[in-house]
Design an enzyme around this catalytic site. Structure first.
Site, PDB file in Angstrom:
ATOM      1  N   THR A  60       5.489  35.572  50.769  1.00  0.00           N
ATOM      2  CA  THR A  60       6.521  35.572  50.158  1.00  0.00           C
ATOM      3  C   THR A  60       5.850  36.469  48.728  1.00  0.00           C
ATOM      4  O   THR A  60       6.067  37.170  48.084  1.00  0.00           O
ATOM      5  CB  THR A  60       7.262  34.801  49.462  1.00  0.00           C
ATOM      6  OG1 THR A  60       6.362  34.043  49.333  1.00  0.00           O
ATOM      7  CG2 THR A  60       7.877  34.325  50.784  1.00  0.00           C
ATOM      8  N   HIS A  97      18.742  44.277  52.438  1.00  0.00           N
ATOM      9  CA  HIS A  97      20.495  45.244  52.161  1.00  0.00           C
ATOM     10  C   HIS A  97      20.441  44.815  51.030  1.00  0.00           C
ATOM     11  O   HIS A  97      20.437  43.200  50.194  1.00  0.00           O
ATOM     12  CB  HIS A  97      21.545  44.368  53.418  1.00  0.00           C
ATOM     13  CG  HIS A  97      20.627  45.498  53.979  1.00  0.00           C
ATOM     14  ND1 HIS A  97      21.885  46.456  54.781  1.00  0.00           N
ATOM     15  CD2 HIS A  97      19.860  44.948  55.607  1.00  0.00           C
ATOM     16  CE1 HIS A  97      21.085  46.630  56.168  1.00  0.00           C
ATOM     17  NE2 HIS A  97      20.065  45.622  57.276  1.00  0.00           N
TER      18      HIS A  97
END
Length: 177
Positions: A154, A102
């Site tokens: 990651t 987001h």
């Protein structure tokens, strides 16, 4: 009175599910099991290859999801965003695979209403993802990799490597036979 055994129930349920819902998916091939206790949205953008299994408690809320054949997604795994998963991939319970994010830049607009963005996640063939793993947006996991339980991935993972930790780091390479 005869009671149906679990194996026969799963076969019967899978046949009924395919008859009722296969047309809603982008691709739905062969012997597929999707638990009635899973949550799947946006089926029109989901492709599922033969012999794949989606177990109870799984949440698949994807912009696009491609599962090749023999993909096993174990209980309580969550997949969001754009994700592509190759053949013969095993995903253990309680994993989170997030191929998007987001925006948070516009403080005058609640985050809920801000746009989403993302690069997506690509998991190649013959990958084993241990329990409680989190895979972040933009990651590519190459063929034959193993992700240790509880890891936070990651960065990209190279082929035939074993990674673990938070953040996930190379532990060793798999040996070839």
């Amino acid at each position: 009175m005869r009671i149906i055994n679990t194996k026969n129930f799963i076969k019967l349920y899978s046949i009924i599910y395919k008859i009722l819902f296969a047309f809603k998916y982008k691709r739905f091939e062969g012997n597929i099991f999707i638990s009635p206790f899973s949550s799947i949205s946006n089926k029109k953008n989901i492709s599922i290859g033969k012999n794949s299994r989606i177990h109870r408690g799984c949440v698949l809320w994807c912009k696009s999801l491609e599962l090749d054949e023999n993909v096993h997604i174990n209980p309580n795994t969550v997949i969001y965003g754009r994700v592509k998963i190759g053949k013969d991939v095993m995903i253990a319970p309680n994993c989170t695979i997030v191929g998007g994010n987001h925006s948070i830049e516009l403080n005058a607009i609640p985050m809920y209403y801000q746009p989403t963005f993302g690069k997506g996640i690509d998991i190649e063939d013959d990958v084993w993802i241990g329990a409680n793993v989190m895979i972040k947006d933009g990651v590519k996991i190459e063929t034959g990799a193993v992700i240790g339980g509880g890891s936070v991935v990651t960065k990209n993972v190279i082929a035939n490597s074993i990674v673990a930790g938070n953040p996930a780091k190379l532990i060793r390479m798999r040996t070839k036979c």
